[in-house]
Design a protein around this motif. Structure first.
Motif, PDB file in Angstrom:
ATOM      1  N   ILE A  50     -10.609  27.226  83.394  1.00  0.00           N
ATOM      2  CA  ILE A  50     -11.560  27.978  84.225  1.00  0.00           C
ATOM      3  C   ILE A  50     -11.420  29.478  84.007  1.00  0.00           C
ATOM      4  O   ILE A  50     -10.379  29.957  83.547  1.00  0.00           O
ATOM      5  CB  ILE A  50     -11.412  27.651  85.728  1.00  0.00           C
ATOM      6  CG1 ILE A  50     -10.028  28.030  86.249  1.00  0.00           C
ATOM      7  CG2 ILE A  50     -11.740  26.189  86.000  1.00  0.00           C
ATOM      8  CD1 ILE A  50      -9.853  27.856  87.754  1.00  0.00           C
ATOM      9  N   GLU A  51     -12.480  30.197  84.344  1.00  0.00           N
ATOM     10  CA  GLU A  51     -12.484  31.652  84.335  1.00  0.00           C
ATOM     11  C   GLU A  51     -12.951  32.121  85.705  1.00  0.00           C
ATOM     12  O   GLU A  51     -14.141  32.088  86.015  1.00  0.00           O
ATOM     13  CB  GLU A  51     -13.431  32.188  83.257  1.00  0.00           C
ATOM     14  CG  GLU A  51     -13.464  33.693  83.156  1.00  0.00           C
ATOM     15  CD  GLU A  51     -14.415  34.193  82.073  1.00  0.00           C
ATOM     16  OE1 GLU A  51     -14.963  35.301  82.268  1.00  0.00           O
ATOM     17  OE2 GLU A  51     -14.618  33.501  81.065  1.00  0.00           O
ATOM     18  N   LEU A  52     -11.996  32.497  86.535  1.00  0.00           N
ATOM     19  CA  LEU A  52     -12.298  32.956  87.890  1.00  0.00           C
ATOM     20  C   LEU A  52     -12.734  34.417  87.881  1.00  0.00           C
ATOM     21  O   LEU A  52     -12.265  35.200  87.064  1.00  0.00           O
ATOM     22  CB  LEU A  52     -11.065  32.820  88.781  1.00  0.00           C
ATOM     23  CG  LEU A  52     -10.596  31.410  89.085  1.00  0.00           C
ATOM     24  CD1 LEU A  52      -9.212  31.451  89.723  1.00  0.00           C
ATOM     25  CD2 LEU A  52     -11.584  30.711  89.995  1.00  0.00           C
ATOM     26  N   PRO A  53     -13.584  34.792  88.819  1.00  0.00           N
ATOM     27  CA  PRO A  53     -13.921  36.211  88.957  1.00  0.00           C
ATOM     28  C   PRO A  53     -12.689  37.002  89.403  1.00  0.00           C
ATOM     29  O   PRO A  53     -11.827  36.482  90.112  1.00  0.00           O
ATOM     30  CB  PRO A  53     -14.983  36.227  90.064  1.00  0.00           C
ATOM     31  CG  PRO A  53     -15.473  34.830  90.194  1.00  0.00           C
ATOM     32  CD  PRO A  53     -14.347  33.954  89.754  1.00  0.00           C
ATOM     33  N   ASP A  82      -4.248  32.382  88.494  1.00  0.00           N
ATOM     34  CA  ASP A  82      -4.752  33.750  88.546  1.00  0.00           C
ATOM     35  C   ASP A  82      -6.063  33.873  87.776  1.00  0.00           C
ATOM     36  O   ASP A  82      -6.364  33.080  86.882  1.00  0.00           O
ATOM     37  CB  ASP A  82      -3.717  34.711  87.936  1.00  0.00           C
ATOM     38  CG  ASP A  82      -2.437  34.753  88.747  1.00  0.00           C
ATOM     39  OD1 ASP A  82      -2.525  34.957  89.971  1.00  0.00           O
ATOM     40  OD2 ASP A  82      -1.352  34.571  88.163  1.00  0.00           O
ATOM     41  N   ALA A  83      -6.822  34.917  88.090  1.00  0.00           N
ATOM     42  CA  ALA A  83      -8.126  35.127  87.476  1.00  0.00           C
ATOM     43  C   ALA A  83      -8.040  35.377  85.975  1.00  0.00           C
ATOM     44  O   ALA A  83      -9.010  35.144  85.255  1.00  0.00           O
ATOM     45  CB  ALA A  83      -8.849  36.294  88.159  1.00  0.00           C
ATOM     46  N   ASP A  84      -6.894  35.819  85.477  1.00  0.00           N
ATOM     47  CA  ASP A  84      -6.781  36.086  84.042  1.00  0.00           C
ATOM     48  C   ASP A  84      -6.149  34.935  83.257  1.00  0.00           C
ATOM     49  O   ASP A  84      -5.952  35.042  82.049  1.00  0.00           O
ATOM     50  CB  ASP A  84      -6.024  37.396  83.783  1.00  0.00           C
ATOM     51  CG  ASP A  84      -4.641  37.438  84.398  1.00  0.00           C
ATOM     52  OD1 ASP A  84      -4.265  36.496  85.141  1.00  0.00           O
ATOM     53  OD2 ASP A  84      -3.913  38.423  84.155  1.00  0.00           O
ATOM     54  N   TYR A  85      -5.853  33.807  83.892  1.00  0.00           N
ATOM     55  CA  TYR A  85      -5.303  32.637  83.196  1.00  0.00           C
ATOM     56  C   TYR A  85      -6.436  31.852  82.546  1.00  0.00           C
ATOM     57  O   TYR A  85      -7.446  31.570  83.196  1.00  0.00           O
ATOM     58  CB  TYR A  85      -4.528  31.750  84.182  1.00  0.00           C
ATOM     59  CG  TYR A  85      -3.987  30.489  83.546  1.00  0.00           C
ATOM     60  CD1 TYR A  85      -2.961  30.555  82.609  1.00  0.00           C
ATOM     61  CD2 TYR A  85      -4.506  29.243  83.871  1.00  0.00           C
ATOM     62  CE1 TYR A  85      -2.463  29.402  82.018  1.00  0.00           C
ATOM     63  CE2 TYR A  85      -4.009  28.091  83.288  1.00  0.00           C
ATOM     64  CZ  TYR A  85      -2.991  28.175  82.360  1.00  0.00           C
ATOM     65  OH  TYR A  85      -2.506  27.032  81.774  1.00  0.00           O
ATOM     66  N   ARG A  86      -6.265  31.494  81.282  1.00  0.00           N
ATOM     67  CA  ARG A  86      -7.298  30.761  80.559  1.00  0.00           C
ATOM     68  C   ARG A  86      -6.808  29.424  80.000  1.00  0.00           C
ATOM     69  O   ARG A  86      -7.546  28.735  79.320  1.00  0.00           O
ATOM     70  CB  ARG A  86      -7.852  31.598  79.398  1.00  0.00           C
ATOM     71  CG  ARG A  86      -8.543  32.885  79.820  1.00  0.00           C
ATOM     72  CD  ARG A  86      -9.814  32.610  80.605  1.00  0.00           C
ATOM     73  NE  ARG A  86     -10.505  33.842  80.946  1.00  0.00           N
ATOM     74  CZ  ARG A  86     -10.329  34.517  82.068  1.00  0.00           C
ATOM     75  NH1 ARG A  86      -9.466  34.090  82.985  1.00  0.00           N
ATOM     76  NH2 ARG A  86     -10.994  35.619  82.299  1.00  0.00           N
ATOM     77  N   GLY A  87      -5.573  29.055  80.293  1.00  0.00           N
ATOM     78  CA  GLY A  87      -5.041  27.797  79.794  1.00  0.00           C
ATOM     79  C   GLY A  87      -5.498  26.609  80.626  1.00  0.00           C
ATOM     80  O   GLY A  87      -6.186  26.754  81.641  1.00  0.00           O
ATOM     81  N   GLU A  88      -5.096  25.436  80.191  1.00  0.00           N
ATOM     82  CA  GLU A  88      -5.443  24.203  80.904  1.00  0.00           C
ATOM     83  C   GLU A  88      -4.764  24.170  82.269  1.00  0.00           C
ATOM     84  O   GLU A  88      -3.602  24.548  82.404  1.00  0.00           O
ATOM     85  CB  GLU A  88      -5.006  22.982  80.099  1.00  0.00           C
ATOM     86  CG  GLU A  88      -5.355  21.674  80.775  1.00  0.00           C
ATOM     87  CD  GLU A  88      -4.951  20.448  79.959  1.00  0.00           C
ATOM     88  OE1 GLU A  88      -5.334  19.334  80.357  1.00  0.00           O
ATOM     89  OE2 GLU A  88      -4.246  20.610  78.932  1.00  0.00           O
TER      90      GLU A  88
END
Length: 144
Positions: A50-53, A82-88
């Protein structure tokens, strides 16, 4: 709120179970069942990215039904994405019961709540304002 998501799982995207649900149930995305022995923990993948705002976090929490019926919980509860996490998104599941528990593919293993948060800017001072509670800590407002 729109949240960007990549779904590499074999399952539909998480949905709210009722109109007023706060959490979305996340499902295990596994090739074979996982048997958790008593007090054993395992990192369980969901296949979701996910990519959170900015200004939001995703909290990963236990499901109450699994907790009361089978003693299944999460080690770091709530977990934070966190909003900057892009892993699974992976979940640390633990079996707190005396009996083995089997996690199957597609099983709802936790819930995710997306929440707004603030960033702290520290202000160093010499004293704090008085309050009714004061310095009362653990058990101060009730009976232990």
């Amino acid at each position: 709120m729109k949240v960007k998501v990549i779904n590499k799982s074999r399952h539909a995207l998480p949905e709210y179970e009722t109109l007023h649900s706060a959490g979305l149930d996340l499902r295990a995305n596994i090739d074979a069942p996982i048997v958790l022995g008593s007090l054993e923990r395992m990192l369980v993948p969901t296949g979701l990215f996910i990519e959170l705002p900015v200004g939001y976090e995703a909290q990963i929490r236990p499901r109450s039904g699994l907790a009361i019926k089978f003693g299944i919980s999460l080690v770091n509860s709530p977990g934070t994405i966190d909003a900057d996490y892009r892993g699974e998104i992976k979940v640390i599941v633990i079996n707190l019961s005396k009996e083995p528990f089997t996690i199957t593919d597609g099983e709802r293993i936790c819930q995710m709540v997306v929440a707004k948060h603030e960033r702290v800017e520290w202000q160093a001072v010499e004293e704090l304002a008085l309050s009714e509670r004061g310095v009362g800590g653990f058990g101060h407002t009730g009976v232990l």
